[in-house]
Design an enzyme around this catalytic site. Sequence first.
Site, short mmCIF file in Angstrom:
data_model
loop_
_atom_site.label_atom_id
_atom_site.label_comp_id
_atom_site.label_asym_id
_atom_site.label_seq_id
_atom_site.Cartn_x
_atom_site.Cartn_y
_atom_site.Cartn_z
N GLU A 80 28.87 -11.51 32.96
CA GLU A 80 30.28 -11.64 32.55
C GLU A 80 30.53 -13.01 31.94
O GLU A 80 30.34 -14.05 32.60
CB GLU A 80 31.20 -11.40 33.76
CG GLU A 80 32.65 -11.27 33.32
CD GLU A 80 33.58 -10.81 34.44
OE1 GLU A 80 33.13 -10.10 35.36
OE2 GLU A 80 34.77 -11.16 34.38
N LYS A 255 37.35 -8.62 43.72
CA LYS A 255 36.32 -8.50 42.67
C LYS A 255 36.10 -9.86 42.02
O LYS A 255 34.97 -10.28 41.75
CB LYS A 255 36.75 -7.45 41.64
CG LYS A 255 35.69 -7.11 40.60
CD LYS A 255 35.68 -8.05 39.40
CE LYS A 255 34.56 -7.70 38.42
NZ LYS A 255 34.45 -8.66 37.31
N ASP A 271 20.12 -9.50 47.73
CA ASP A 271 20.71 -8.17 47.57
C ASP A 271 22.23 -8.31 47.49
O ASP A 271 22.92 -8.40 48.51
CB ASP A 271 20.28 -7.34 48.79
CG ASP A 271 20.69 -5.89 48.69
OD1 ASP A 271 21.65 -5.58 47.96
OD2 ASP A 271 20.04 -5.06 49.36
N HIS A 369 39.35 -16.71 29.12
CA HIS A 369 38.42 -15.59 28.98
C HIS A 369 38.00 -15.37 27.53
O HIS A 369 36.85 -15.11 27.25
CB HIS A 369 39.11 -14.30 29.45
CG HIS A 369 38.72 -13.89 30.81
ND1 HIS A 369 38.32 -12.62 31.11
CD2 HIS A 369 38.65 -14.57 31.96
CE1 HIS A 369 38.05 -12.54 32.39
NE2 HIS A 369 38.24 -13.71 32.93
#
Length: 415
Positions: A80, A255, A271, A369
């Site tokens: 991202e 998130k 993991d 962003h």
Amino acid sequence: MLNYSLIDMSELKFYELTPNQRLETLNLPENVMMALKNAQDLVSGQIIENYVSNFTVPMGILKHLLLDGTAYNIPMATEEPSVIAAANHGAKMLNAGGGVHTELLTDNTMIGQILIHQITDYTALQVFLTAHRDEIFAKAQATHPSIVARGGGLKNIELRMVTDNMASIDCFIDTCDAMGANIVNTILAGIIPIFDIFHTQILAGILSNYATQQLVSATVCLPFSAVGGQDIAERIVAINHFGHHDVYRATTENKGLFNGASAVTLANGNDWRALEAAGHAYAAKTGGYTALATWSIEQQQLKGTLTLPVSVGTVGGAISALPQAQNALRIIGERVSANQLRRMIVATGLAQNLAALRAIVSDGIQKGHMRMQYRALALQIGATPDEVPQLTEKLTQLSRVDTTIATQYLNELRE
Ligand code: NDP
């Protein structure tokens, strides 16, 4: 070892083929085939089944995060575009308050479950467990003596009723510097035969990813100036409060913090699905799903806390096998313990969380962003790495950008 020159390929199963032979069966154009072959390596081919190539994820650095008085450079792996820039911005704000203070809240054992159903006499099970406790500990030790030699192994057992006829024998196992999934499953497989008289009722022996004995908290107290003033601090508290009451907002906020926490976890071969599964379950520990971090105003300061269950290791699994995972750990330091890594994961989650909350209650998330997204867009439409900075600069000055507009400017740049 198969001698491929003597074998008719059509008789082999897909998993028995070499990576290049598997690619041959996929009917790919030559350029795609070559690109996939060029990205292969021998080590990765031994780690997963049906291997054909590697998929690389960009790795960047969270530079200089002050954690319990020490500054760390922390590798993060993510696809991202804006995550690492935001994490660095978050860390700068956290450092303005003297950095993050972390704490290990629990005894740091992983939980293995022996799942029992169709129970008709719960007391008999309880009596059996008490009577065979020493035998269970001895068997656990004999099954994995090397982890016991390191100070780990089975530490406790508890019987927990799940419903009227279902129960879990929770086994608390210290896996030292390993994440421990395989260690726990191995020990469970060793002790299950002791429960032979209940064998028709035993469903499985398997670790739990809900790592409630591996809780790590990160706390920070910031002057309002760190986030741009009291008004912004109050808005950060308000939007976080929203996340404590609205599952739609909570999911997005969580998130966002896993953007950071998971990127650290992935960079060193751990993991990240285990981290996220445990984190989301912990977010629902009271029955409703809420924001994991908490921001408040206390004594004229902005206080932030994040507590997460974190199962990670610095040895074992893919961590020891993948050279890039080792390299990432080496960036952090010479001998990184699993506990140090746990603290970093939660602290990075808090930095990421603060950066996101600050952005959305002040400038808006898009401003930061979009510059990063435009870099990705530039590459997507075929800009060379040399052309990307100039094209990105141009695109950020426009009020509207899409693929057609970006292509048009790229063509102009090339004239
Ligand atoms: P391993 O099976 O590789 O076990 C780690 C091994 O590292 C130990 O057995 C030990 O072997 C060795 N070791 C060396 N130094 C240390 C130390 N200081 N502390 C502890 N161990 C040490 O890996 P894990 O058991 O950690 O399992 C992790 C993997 O399991 C991950 O890749 C995960 O994705 C996967 N997994 C996850 C599941 C889940 O989350 N539900 C399910 C199943 C697998 P020795 O004593 O012989 O030296």
